[in-house]
Design a protein around this motif. Structure first.
Motif, PDB file in Angstrom:
ATOM      1  N   VAL A   1     -24.900  10.280   0.857  1.00  0.00           N
ATOM      2  CA  VAL A   1     -23.974   9.898   1.920  1.00  0.00           C
ATOM      3  C   VAL A   1     -22.993   8.799   1.520  1.00  0.00           C
ATOM      4  N   ASP A   2     -23.461   7.815   0.776  1.00  0.00           N
ATOM      5  CA  ASP A   2     -22.647   6.628   0.500  1.00  0.00           C
ATOM      6  C   ASP A   2     -21.948   6.696  -0.851  1.00  0.00           C
ATOM      7  N   ASN A   3     -20.779   6.107  -0.897  1.00  0.00           N
ATOM      8  CA  ASN A   3     -20.118   5.848  -2.168  1.00  0.00           C
ATOM      9  C   ASN A   3     -20.715   4.564  -2.731  1.00  0.00           C
ATOM     10  N   GLU A   4     -20.544   4.355  -4.024  1.00  0.00           N
ATOM     11  CA  GLU A   4     -20.975   3.085  -4.611  1.00  0.00           C
ATOM     12  C   GLU A   4     -19.749   2.217  -4.847  1.00  0.00           C
ATOM     13  N   PRO A   5     -19.891   0.913  -4.640  1.00  0.00           N
ATOM     14  CA  PRO A   5     -18.776   0.039  -4.987  1.00  0.00           C
ATOM     15  C   PRO A   5     -18.545   0.092  -6.501  1.00  0.00           C
ATOM     16  N   LEU A   6     -17.318  -0.130  -6.917  1.00  0.00           N
ATOM     17  CA  LEU A   6     -16.938   0.011  -8.325  1.00  0.00           C
ATOM     18  C   LEU A   6     -16.213  -1.249  -8.785  1.00  0.00           C
ATOM     19  N   LEU A   7     -16.633  -1.787  -9.923  1.00  0.00           N
ATOM     20  CA  LEU A   7     -16.011  -2.974 -10.489  1.00  0.00           C
ATOM     21  C   LEU A   7     -14.673  -2.602 -11.116  1.00  0.00           C
ATOM     22  N   LEU A   8     -13.607  -3.274 -10.700  1.00  0.00           N
ATOM     23  CA  LEU A   8     -12.269  -3.008 -11.241  1.00  0.00           C
ATOM     24  C   LEU A   8     -11.827  -4.064 -12.247  1.00  0.00           C
ATOM     25  N   MET A   9     -12.345  -5.278 -12.073  1.00  0.00           N
ATOM     26  CA  MET A   9     -12.042  -6.350 -13.013  1.00  0.00           C
ATOM     27  C   MET A   9     -13.300  -7.153 -13.279  1.00  0.00           C
ATOM     28  N   ASP A  10     -13.512  -7.470 -14.540  1.00  0.00           N
ATOM     29  CA  ASP A  10     -14.586  -8.356 -14.979  1.00  0.00           C
ATOM     30  C   ASP A  10     -13.895  -9.632 -15.445  1.00  0.00           C
ATOM     31  N   GLY A  11     -13.893 -10.638 -14.601  1.00  0.00           N
ATOM     32  CA  GLY A  11     -13.115 -11.824 -14.918  1.00  0.00           C
ATOM     33  C   GLY A  11     -11.651 -11.439 -14.993  1.00  0.00           C
ATOM     34  N   SER A  12     -10.977 -11.844 -16.040  1.00  0.00           N
ATOM     35  CA  SER A  12      -9.555 -11.502 -16.174  1.00  0.00           C
ATOM     36  C   SER A  12      -9.357 -10.157 -16.878  1.00  0.00           C
ATOM     37  N   ASN A  13     -10.449  -9.489 -17.236  1.00  0.00           N
ATOM     38  CA  ASN A  13     -10.398  -8.211 -17.941  1.00  0.00           C
ATOM     39  C   ASN A  13     -10.272  -7.053 -16.944  1.00  0.00           C
TER      40      ASN A  13
ATOM     41  N   VAL B   1     -13.307  -8.143  -9.383  1.00  0.00           N
ATOM     42  CA  VAL B   1     -12.603  -7.400  -8.347  1.00  0.00           C
ATOM     43  C   VAL B   1     -13.408  -6.129  -8.128  1.00  0.00           C
ATOM     44  N   VAL B   2     -13.756  -5.878  -6.864  1.00  0.00           N
ATOM     45  CA  VAL B   2     -14.621  -4.755  -6.530  1.00  0.00           C
ATOM     46  C   VAL B   2     -13.908  -3.809  -5.582  1.00  0.00           C
ATOM     47  N   PHE B   3     -13.962  -2.526  -5.905  1.00  0.00           N
ATOM     48  CA  PHE B   3     -13.477  -1.470  -5.017  1.00  0.00           C
ATOM     49  C   PHE B   3     -14.665  -1.081  -4.150  1.00  0.00           C
ATOM     50  N   GLU B   4     -14.642  -1.491  -2.886  1.00  0.00           N
ATOM     51  CA  GLU B   4     -15.784  -1.326  -1.996  1.00  0.00           C
ATOM     52  C   GLU B   4     -15.917   0.119  -1.500  1.00  0.00           C
ATOM     53  N   THR B   5     -17.072   0.420  -0.923  1.00  0.00           N
ATOM     54  CA  THR B   5     -17.349   1.771  -0.419  1.00  0.00           C
ATOM     55  C   THR B   5     -16.396   2.162   0.696  1.00  0.00           C
ATOM     56  N   THR B   6     -15.797   1.187   1.355  1.00  0.00           N
ATOM     57  CA  THR B   6     -14.874   1.432   2.464  1.00  0.00           C
ATOM     58  C   THR B   6     -13.456   1.724   1.986  1.00  0.00           C
ATOM     59  N   GLY B   7     -13.205   1.526   0.693  1.00  0.00           N
ATOM     60  CA  GLY B   7     -11.855   1.666   0.167  1.00  0.00           C
ATOM     61  C   GLY B   7     -11.137   0.335   0.064  1.00  0.00           C
ATOM     62  N   ASP B   8     -11.751  -0.723   0.573  1.00  0.00           N
ATOM     63  CA  ASP B   8     -11.165  -2.057   0.464  1.00  0.00           C
ATOM     64  C   ASP B   8     -11.343  -2.568  -0.959  1.00  0.00           C
ATOM     65  N   ILE B   9     -10.410  -3.394  -1.385  1.00  0.00           N
ATOM     66  CA  ILE B   9     -10.521  -4.050  -2.686  1.00  0.00           C
ATOM     67  C   ILE B   9     -10.759  -5.531  -2.420  1.00  0.00           C
ATOM     68  N   VAL B  10     -11.876  -6.034  -2.958  1.00  0.00           N
ATOM     69  CA  VAL B  10     -12.275  -7.420  -2.737  1.00  0.00           C
ATOM     70  C   VAL B  10     -12.094  -8.203  -4.028  1.00  0.00           C
TER      71      VAL B  10
ATOM     72  N   SER C   1     -21.227   2.449  15.090  1.00  0.00           N
ATOM     73  CA  SER C   1     -20.528   3.720  15.272  1.00  0.00           C
ATOM     74  C   SER C   1     -19.086   3.667  14.774  1.00  0.00           C
ATOM     75  N   PHE C   2     -18.455   2.513  14.887  1.00  0.00           N
ATOM     76  CA  PHE C   2     -17.065   2.416  14.468  1.00  0.00           C
ATOM     77  C   PHE C   2     -16.835   1.401  13.356  1.00  0.00           C
ATOM     78  N   SER C   3     -17.896   1.048  12.656  1.00  0.00           N
ATOM     79  CA  SER C   3     -17.714   0.165  11.514  1.00  0.00           C
ATOM     80  C   SER C   3     -17.107   1.002  10.387  1.00  0.00           C
ATOM     81  N   LYS C   4     -16.624   0.361   9.393  1.00  0.00           N
ATOM     82  CA  LYS C   4     -16.102   1.114   8.248  1.00  0.00           C
ATOM     83  C   LYS C   4     -16.850   0.689   6.994  1.00  0.00           C
ATOM     84  N   MET C   5     -18.169   0.790   7.096  1.00  0.00           N
ATOM     85  CA  MET C   5     -19.012   0.347   5.999  1.00  0.00           C
ATOM     86  C   MET C   5     -19.213   1.420   4.942  1.00  0.00           C
ATOM     87  N   SER C   6     -19.077   2.681   5.300  1.00  0.00           N
ATOM     88  CA  SER C   6     -19.299   3.743   4.326  1.00  0.00           C
ATOM     89  C   SER C   6     -18.511   4.984   4.717  1.00  0.00           C
ATOM     90  N   SER C   7     -18.578   6.000   3.872  1.00  0.00           N
ATOM     91  CA  SER C   7     -17.818   7.223   4.137  1.00  0.00           C
ATOM     92  C   SER C   7     -18.324   7.942   5.375  1.00  0.00           C
TER      93      SER C   7
END
Length: 178
Positions: free
Chosen positions: A97-109, A143-152, A37-43
């Motif tokens: 309902v869900d956002n998809e995670p988005l790749l922000l960096m591919d290696g150093s690119n 580097v991944v922009f997660e569905t929660t808005g976190d950047i991993v 109920s209070f996780s931040k896994m998705s929108s």
């Protein structure tokens, strides 16, 4: 305007009792419906958290909303969240309902178009790289922009170490990993 700075004992007692009852209801419903109920896994999880907070504030501070109205509202929000969590088993519902995670960096690119799509600046990206203790861009694997808005930041100092395909399975913009 003077009402901003004053109150009366009856109002304070009503707020105290309502706060206690709503607090107990939130704990009770969270125990029944689960920690999700209070996780931040998705929108939709984020929407749940905002809706519960808003309902609590309205019930506690508005004399036009009864405690029973607040409890019923809370119950319905929890019930809707449980329903959405159940129906997310089907891809069609997940896509709505869900956002998809988005790749922000591919290696150093740095994937500039994906940064724009995510509305993330290079400054935000640099900040997350520093936070992950990246000392050189050659350490970055993804580097991944997660569905929660976190950047991993996935990184390693071992040059040959690659990211497992399974970890990037549902990440949008990862064509380079296939």
């Amino acid at each position: 305007m003077s009402s901003w700075y004053t109150s009366n004992i009856n109002s304070l007692i009503a707020i105290s009792v309502t706060t206690l009852v709503i607090y107990i209801a939130v704990i009770f419903f969270t125990r029944i419906f689960g920690k999700r109920s209070f996780s931040k896994m998705s929108s939709f999880d984020f929407a749940m958290t905002v809706a519960v907070g808003s309902l609590i504030a309205t019930t506690v501070l508005s004399s036009s909303v009864s405690i029973l109205d607040g409890i019923v509202g809370l119950f319905l929000i929890y019930l809707f969240q449980l329903g959405i969590a159940f129906f997310r088993r089907w891809k069609f519902i997940r896509k709505i309902v869900d956002n998809e995670p988005l790749l922000l960096m591919d290696g150093s690119n740095i994937l500039t178009e994906n940064l724009k799509k995510a509305r993330v600046t290079e400054g935000d990206l640099r900040s997350k790289l520093r936070e992950a203790n990246v000392l050189d861009l050659s350490e970055v694997r993804a580097v991944v922009f997660e569905t929660t808005g976190d950047i991993v930041v996935l990184h390693s100092t071992e040059e040959k170490k690659q990211v497992a395909n399974w970890l990037l399975k549902d990440v949008e913009g990862k064509d380079i990993w296939n």
